[in-house]
Motif scaffolding. Structure first.
Motif, mmCIF file in Angstrom:
data_model
loop_
_atom_site.group_PDB
_atom_site.id
_atom_site.type_symbol
_atom_site.label_atom_id
_atom_site.label_comp_id
_atom_site.label_asym_id
_atom_site.label_seq_id
_atom_site.Cartn_x
_atom_site.Cartn_y
_atom_site.Cartn_z
ATOM 1 N N ASP A 157 0.796 -1.181 -0.147
ATOM 2 C CA ASP A 157 0.127 -0.052 -0.100
ATOM 3 C C ASP A 157 1.001 1.199 -0.069
ATOM 4 O OD1 ASP A 157 -2.025 2.180 0.447
ATOM 5 O OD2 ASP A 157 -3.024 0.960 2.155
ATOM 6 N N ARG A 158 0.873 1.818 -1.303
ATOM 7 C CA ARG A 158 2.061 3.130 -1.276
ATOM 8 C C ARG A 158 1.578 4.136 -0.288
ATOM 9 N NH1 ARG A 158 6.706 1.743 -4.054
ATOM 10 N NH2 ARG A 158 6.071 0.408 -5.790
ATOM 11 N N GLU A 159 0.309 4.265 0.357
ATOM 12 C CA GLU A 159 -0.034 5.273 1.069
ATOM 13 C C GLU A 159 0.362 5.035 2.500
ATOM 14 O OE1 GLU A 159 -4.158 5.981 0.888
ATOM 15 O OE2 GLU A 159 -4.078 6.825 -1.274
ATOM 16 N N ARG A 160 0.693 3.658 2.813
ATOM 17 C CA ARG A 160 0.944 3.167 3.993
ATOM 18 C C ARG A 160 2.373 2.901 4.327
ATOM 19 N NH1 ARG A 160 -4.384 0.330 6.694
ATOM 20 N NH2 ARG A 160 -6.073 1.921 5.952
ATOM 21 N N HIS A 161 2.816 2.339 3.145
ATOM 22 C CA HIS A 161 4.236 1.472 3.314
ATOM 23 C C HIS A 161 5.305 2.208 2.225
ATOM 24 C CE1 HIS A 161 1.272 -1.912 3.555
ATOM 25 N NE2 HIS A 161 1.521 -1.302 4.732
ATOM 26 N N THR A 162 6.321 2.203 2.877
ATOM 27 C CA THR A 162 7.697 2.835 2.026
ATOM 28 C C THR A 162 8.643 1.441 1.767
ATOM 29 O OG1 THR A 162 7.607 5.066 3.111
ATOM 30 C CG2 THR A 162 9.715 4.103 2.115
ATOM 31 N N VAL A 163 8.859 1.343 0.645
ATOM 32 C CA VAL A 163 9.630 0.084 0.070
ATOM 33 C C VAL A 163 11.074 0.449 0.425
ATOM 34 C CG1 VAL A 163 10.409 -1.262 -1.716
ATOM 35 C CG2 VAL A 163 7.998 -0.307 -1.591
ATOM 36 N N VAL A 164 11.642 -0.520 1.236
ATOM 37 C CA VAL A 164 13.142 -0.173 1.567
ATOM 38 C C VAL A 164 13.916 -0.561 0.359
ATOM 39 C CG1 VAL A 164 14.980 -0.820 3.117
ATOM 40 C CG2 VAL A 164 12.826 -0.495 4.109
ATOM 41 N N ARG A 165 13.609 -2.195 0.024
ATOM 42 C CA ARG A 165 14.138 -2.645 -1.246
ATOM 43 C C ARG A 165 13.321 -3.925 -1.635
ATOM 44 N NH1 ARG A 165 18.144 -4.156 2.584
ATOM 45 N NH2 ARG A 165 18.462 -6.452 2.850
ATOM 46 N N SER A 166 13.448 -4.290 -2.883
ATOM 47 C CA SER A 166 13.199 -5.457 -3.324
ATOM 48 C C SER A 166 13.882 -6.799 -3.179
ATOM 49 C CB SER A 166 12.643 -5.413 -5.034
ATOM 50 O OG SER A 166 11.640 -4.332 -5.088
ATOM 51 N N VAL A 167 13.197 -7.617 -2.804
ATOM 52 C CA VAL A 167 14.214 -8.971 -2.610
ATOM 53 C C VAL A 167 13.528 -10.210 -3.301
ATOM 54 C CG1 VAL A 167 14.887 -8.310 -0.222
ATOM 55 C CG2 VAL A 167 12.910 -9.536 -0.399
ATOM 56 N N PRO A 168 14.555 -11.116 -3.572
ATOM 57 C CA PRO A 168 13.833 -12.413 -4.192
ATOM 58 C C PRO A 168 13.287 -13.277 -3.336
ATOM 59 C CG PRO A 168 16.468 -12.530 -4.187
ATOM 60 C CD PRO A 168 15.968 -11.202 -3.701
ATOM 61 N N HIS A 169 12.221 -13.789 -3.795
ATOM 62 C CA HIS A 169 11.340 -14.586 -2.811
ATOM 63 C C HIS A 169 10.541 -15.461 -3.780
ATOM 64 C CE1 HIS A 169 8.963 -15.802 0.649
ATOM 65 N NE2 HIS A 169 9.847 -15.409 1.462
ATOM 66 N N ASP A 170 10.513 -16.757 -3.327
ATOM 67 C CA ASP A 170 9.720 -17.884 -4.281
ATOM 68 C C ASP A 170 8.380 -17.934 -3.789
ATOM 69 O OD1 ASP A 170 12.067 -18.241 -5.437
ATOM 70 O OD2 ASP A 170 12.720 -19.952 -4.060
ATOM 71 N N GLU A 171 7.918 -17.631 -2.412
ATOM 72 C CA GLU A 171 6.573 -17.828 -1.867
ATOM 73 C C GLU A 171 5.621 -16.890 -2.340
ATOM 74 O OE1 GLU A 171 4.592 -18.782 2.636
ATOM 75 O OE2 GLU A 171 6.881 -18.366 2.357
ATOM 76 N N TYR A 172 5.850 -15.490 -2.305
ATOM 77 C CA TYR A 172 5.118 -14.374 -2.654
ATOM 78 C C TYR A 172 5.167 -13.855 -3.942
ATOM 79 C CZ TYR A 172 5.212 -14.582 2.528
ATOM 80 O OH TYR A 172 4.955 -15.092 4.114
#
Length: 230
Positions: A185-200
């Motif tokens: 949610d861009r209005e509530r969350h700030t992305v620190v960084r993107s990480v590789p993930h197989d589950e999500y």
């Protein structure tokens, strides 16, 4: 005709011619009368001018002095009226300034009173919050930490955290701590960084670095999160 009669006739003729020569011609009399009238008029004019000159030179007022005096008096009256109006406006301005000063003082007192009331409410709310936290969070947390069983400890900490959320929610505070796999949610969350993930799926929240919070519906601090990269 005798000599005596001839002499008499001649004398009478000469006397008649003498009378004719002494008669005045009517046209001549008219011209002389007009000339005499013009002379008298000129004399009268010169007499009037002389009298006028005498009036001006002997210190008597000029013919337009009364008009000038009247205009001067009217101007003085107008000046007096304007000075009176100016004095009234100055008095009105002073009155307005005094009233404005009173209003400013009232506003200052109102602001001071509201600030004092706010500080009192804030102090009371802080005291209430601290009392609630000590009773419903601090105590259960101490009991959970005293547990010897790790599972009991975990359950106690989870319950304490939920109680903490409840205390904050009652005061209009919402903790922004999304669960793993929650959509970004861009209005509530700030992305620190993107990480590789197989589950999500890409763009889903993987982990939370720091929770955020909202107060009465307004985001005061966004949650810092890691998201699954694409």
């Amino acid at each position: 005709m005798s000599d005596d009669e001839t002499t008499r006739v001649t004398a009478e003729r000469e006397h008649a011619e003498s009378d004719d020569n002494t008669e005045t011609d009517p046209d001549t009399e008219i011209e002389e009368a007009e000339r005499d009238h013009g002379t008298a008029a000129n004399a009268s004019t010169r007499s009037g001018l002389a009298a006028s000159d005498t009036d001006h030179t002997d210190g008597s007022p000029a013919p337009n002095a009364e008009r000038l005096q009247s205009e001067l008096e009217a101007a003085n009256e107008r000046i007096a009226e304007l000075e009176s109006a100016l004095a009234s406006e100055r008095e009105r301005a002073d009155d307005l300034e005094d009233r404005l000063a009173e209003k400013r003082a009232e506003v200052d007192r109102y602001v001071e009173r509201k600030e004092a009331e706010f500080e009192e409410r804030k102090a009371a709310a802080t005291a209430e919050l601290v009392a609630d936290l000590l009773a419903n969070v601090w105590g259960p947390l101490d009991r959970a930490l005293d547990a010897e069983d790790p599972e009991t400890l975990r359950e106690g900490v989870d319950l304490t955290r939920e109680e903490f959320r409840r205390v904050l929610a009652e005061r209009g505070v919402e903790v922004l701590d999304p669960e793993p796999g929650a959509p970004l949610d861009r209005e509530r969350h700030t992305v620190v960084r993107s990480v590789p993930h197989d589950e999500y799926e890409p763009g889903r929240v993987v982990d939370v670095e720091r929770p955020g919070f909202r107060i009465d519906g307004a985001v005061e601090r966004e949650a810092r999160v890691f998201v699954a990269e694409e």
